[in-house]
Design a protein around this motif. Structure first.
Motif, PDB file in Angstrom:
ATOM      1  N   ASP A 181       0.888  -1.023   0.278  1.00  0.00           N
ATOM      2  CA  ASP A 181      -0.119   0.112  -0.093  1.00  0.00           C
ATOM      3  C   ASP A 181       0.603   0.805  -0.195  1.00  0.00           C
ATOM      4  O   ASP A 181       1.863   1.344   0.547  1.00  0.00           O
ATOM      5  N   ASN A 182       0.329   2.332  -0.844  1.00  0.00           N
ATOM      6  CA  ASN A 182       1.100   3.567  -0.192  1.00  0.00           C
ATOM      7  C   ASN A 182       0.288   4.966   0.001  1.00  0.00           C
ATOM      8  O   ASN A 182      -1.090   4.764  -0.070  1.00  0.00           O
ATOM      9  N   THR A 183       0.753   5.784   0.769  1.00  0.00           N
ATOM     10  CA  THR A 183       0.159   6.950   0.505  1.00  0.00           C
ATOM     11  C   THR A 183       0.292   7.683  -0.611  1.00  0.00           C
ATOM     12  O   THR A 183       1.449   7.573  -1.629  1.00  0.00           O
ATOM     13  N   PHE A 184      -0.964   8.726  -0.805  1.00  0.00           N
ATOM     14  CA  PHE A 184      -0.709   9.408  -2.168  1.00  0.00           C
ATOM     15  C   PHE A 184      -0.365  10.898  -1.506  1.00  0.00           C
ATOM     16  O   PHE A 184      -0.077  11.766  -0.528  1.00  0.00           O
ATOM     17  N   ALA A 185       0.632  11.473  -2.532  1.00  0.00           N
ATOM     18  CA  ALA A 185       1.069  13.655  -2.277  1.00  0.00           C
ATOM     19  C   ALA A 185       0.068  13.981  -2.642  1.00  0.00           C
ATOM     20  O   ALA A 185      -0.952  13.463  -3.561  1.00  0.00           O
ATOM     21  N   ALA A 186       0.029  14.858  -3.054  1.00  0.00           N
ATOM     22  CA  ALA A 186      -0.927  16.108  -3.122  1.00  0.00           C
ATOM     23  C   ALA A 186      -1.342  15.544  -5.141  1.00  0.00           C
ATOM     24  O   ALA A 186      -0.211  15.818  -5.536  1.00  0.00           O
ATOM     25  N   GLY A 187      -1.720  15.991  -5.472  1.00  0.00           N
ATOM     26  CA  GLY A 187      -3.037  15.836  -7.210  1.00  0.00           C
ATOM     27  C   GLY A 187      -3.002  13.971  -6.993  1.00  0.00           C
ATOM     28  O   GLY A 187      -3.469  13.888  -7.733  1.00  0.00           O
ATOM     29  N   GLY A 188      -2.658  13.718  -6.113  1.00  0.00           N
ATOM     30  CA  GLY A 188      -3.554  11.532  -5.755  1.00  0.00           C
ATOM     31  C   GLY A 188      -2.179  11.240  -6.426  1.00  0.00           C
ATOM     32  O   GLY A 188      -2.359   9.998  -6.526  1.00  0.00           O
ATOM     33  N   TYR A 189      -1.248  11.361  -6.687  1.00  0.00           N
ATOM     34  CA  TYR A 189       0.280  10.664  -7.010  1.00  0.00           C
ATOM     35  C   TYR A 189       0.866   9.732  -6.132  1.00  0.00           C
ATOM     36  O   TYR A 189       0.968  10.441  -5.000  1.00  0.00           O
ATOM     37  N   GLY A 190       0.475   8.484  -6.247  1.00  0.00           N
ATOM     38  CA  GLY A 190       1.868   8.009  -5.610  1.00  0.00           C
ATOM     39  C   GLY A 190       2.668   6.563  -5.472  1.00  0.00           C
ATOM     40  O   GLY A 190       3.174   5.776  -5.014  1.00  0.00           O
ATOM     41  N   HIS A 191       3.819   7.909  -6.648  1.00  0.00           N
ATOM     42  CA  HIS A 191       3.938   6.594  -7.459  1.00  0.00           C
ATOM     43  C   HIS A 191       5.507   6.361  -6.380  1.00  0.00           C
ATOM     44  O   HIS A 191       6.206   7.007  -5.855  1.00  0.00           O
ATOM     45  N   TRP A 192       5.972   5.157  -7.051  1.00  0.00           N
ATOM     46  CA  TRP A 192       6.852   4.456  -6.045  1.00  0.00           C
ATOM     47  C   TRP A 192       8.155   3.807  -7.737  1.00  0.00           C
ATOM     48  O   TRP A 192       7.281   3.060  -7.909  1.00  0.00           O
ATOM     49  N   ILE A 193       9.184   3.356  -6.606  1.00  0.00           N
ATOM     50  CA  ILE A 193      10.092   2.959  -7.697  1.00  0.00           C
ATOM     51  C   ILE A 193      10.466   1.741  -6.519  1.00  0.00           C
ATOM     52  O   ILE A 193      10.798   1.808  -5.317  1.00  0.00           O
ATOM     53  N   ALA A 194      11.191   0.241  -6.343  1.00  0.00           N
ATOM     54  CA  ALA A 194      11.595  -1.006  -5.917  1.00  0.00           C
ATOM     55  C   ALA A 194      12.378  -1.583  -6.726  1.00  0.00           C
ATOM     56  O   ALA A 194      11.823  -1.553  -8.166  1.00  0.00           O
ATOM     57  N   ASP A 195      13.306  -2.112  -5.626  1.00  0.00           N
ATOM     58  CA  ASP A 195      14.557  -2.569  -6.359  1.00  0.00           C
ATOM     59  C   ASP A 195      14.416  -3.897  -5.101  1.00  0.00           C
ATOM     60  O   ASP A 195      14.713  -3.648  -3.603  1.00  0.00           O
ATOM     61  N   ASP A 196      15.437  -4.852  -5.671  1.00  0.00           N
ATOM     62  CA  ASP A 196      15.740  -5.755  -4.749  1.00  0.00           C
ATOM     63  C   ASP A 196      15.132  -6.409  -3.644  1.00  0.00           C
ATOM     64  O   ASP A 196      15.467  -5.958  -2.645  1.00  0.00           O
ATOM     65  N   PHE A 197      13.994  -7.381  -4.503  1.00  0.00           N
ATOM     66  CA  PHE A 197      12.893  -8.102  -3.647  1.00  0.00           C
ATOM     67  C   PHE A 197      13.446  -9.270  -2.787  1.00  0.00           C
ATOM     68  O   PHE A 197      14.037 -10.188  -3.702  1.00  0.00           O
ATOM     69  N   SER A 198      14.085  -9.209  -1.880  1.00  0.00           N
ATOM     70  CA  SER A 198      14.995 -10.492  -1.091  1.00  0.00           C
ATOM     71  C   SER A 198      13.961 -11.986  -0.508  1.00  0.00           C
ATOM     72  O   SER A 198      12.629 -11.524   0.132  1.00  0.00           O
TER      73      SER A 198
END
Length: 234
Positions: A181-198
């Motif tokens: 789950d992610n929260t949202f910044a002003a404007g409703g955007y909740g983008h994230w980058i992720a890497d190296d899931f162990s």
């Protein structure tokens, strides 16, 4: 939050400025990586060895890049996308290699279906067309069906990825997957980058207590002795 098709930048955003791929700040983040190194027998999804990767200056959905939605026994949500580190003015800054994943259209609630233990992963904000609209935080939930067993959260303050340690999930029983789950910044955007899931396999279910095993082993011996005594009396 955008939910339909549209321009590429409404899908993942364009990052302004370059951050070094691994070492623009080895510092605390680098030491966190060392301290949180996964246990032996782990598998790490780096996304750099997928069979149909897009060019490093582009992106594609995970299933296309991987040749299917399952990787190392984990089924990845259709909203996971793979992006190269040369896309859109150096938009992506993977923790390792040249590729990372992001949440399509900033969607929250992406799922990872598996019984494996998620030890941790690296997360960071992205920026929407240089506007600084990355998700303020992410929460990884350990799930048993639709029920949340435990959750771990991480505040995102930079496009430099930080480690989210979820190793305590190894203590849970009945895990069937995870939800991000992610929260949202002003404007409703909740983008994230992720890497190296162990990932690592769950600990085997303990067998019967040693005393019970011993008693069960003695039962046939006791019966044999009883028969021998009965013969001696005949």
């Amino acid at each position: 939050m955008q939910t339909g098709s549209g321009a590429i930048f409404s899908r993942i955003g364009k990052r302004g400025g370059r951050v070094g791929k691994i070492g623009s700040g080895f510092g605390a983040a680098g030491f966190a990586c060392l301290l949180a190194s996964p246990v032996r027998g782990q598998q790490v999804a780096t996304f750099d060895d997928l069979m149909n990767l897009p060019p490093e200056n582009s992106f594609s959905d995970f299933a296309t890049a991987n040749g299917g939605s399952v990787l190392d026994g984990v089924t990845w949500d259709a909203q996971f996308y793979v992006v190269g580190d040369q896309y859109g003015s150096d938009y992506a800054c993977p923790h390792s290699g040249h590729f990372a994943v992001f949440n399509d259209f900033g969607h929250s609630g992406l799922t990872l279906t598996t019984t494996s233990v998620l030890n941790g992963a690296w997360f960071g904000q992205n920026t929407y067309a240089g506007g600084g609209h990355g998700a303020p935080s992410v929460t990884v939930n350990a799930m048993s069906g639709d029920a949340v067993l435990d959750s771990v959260s991480l505040d995102l303050t930079s496009t430099t990825l930080a480690y989210l340690d979820t190793s305590r999930f190894a203590n849970l029983a009945g895990v069937t997957g995870y939800r991000i789950d992610n929260t949202f910044a002003a404007g409703g955007y909740g983008h994230w980058i992720a890497d190296d899931f162990s990932w690592s396999k769950p600990a085997p279910t303990p067998g019967p207590p040693a005393l019970l095993v011993a008693l069960l082993g003695l039962a046939p011996l006791s019966r044999l002795r009883h028969k021998q005594r009965a013969r001696q009396k005949v």
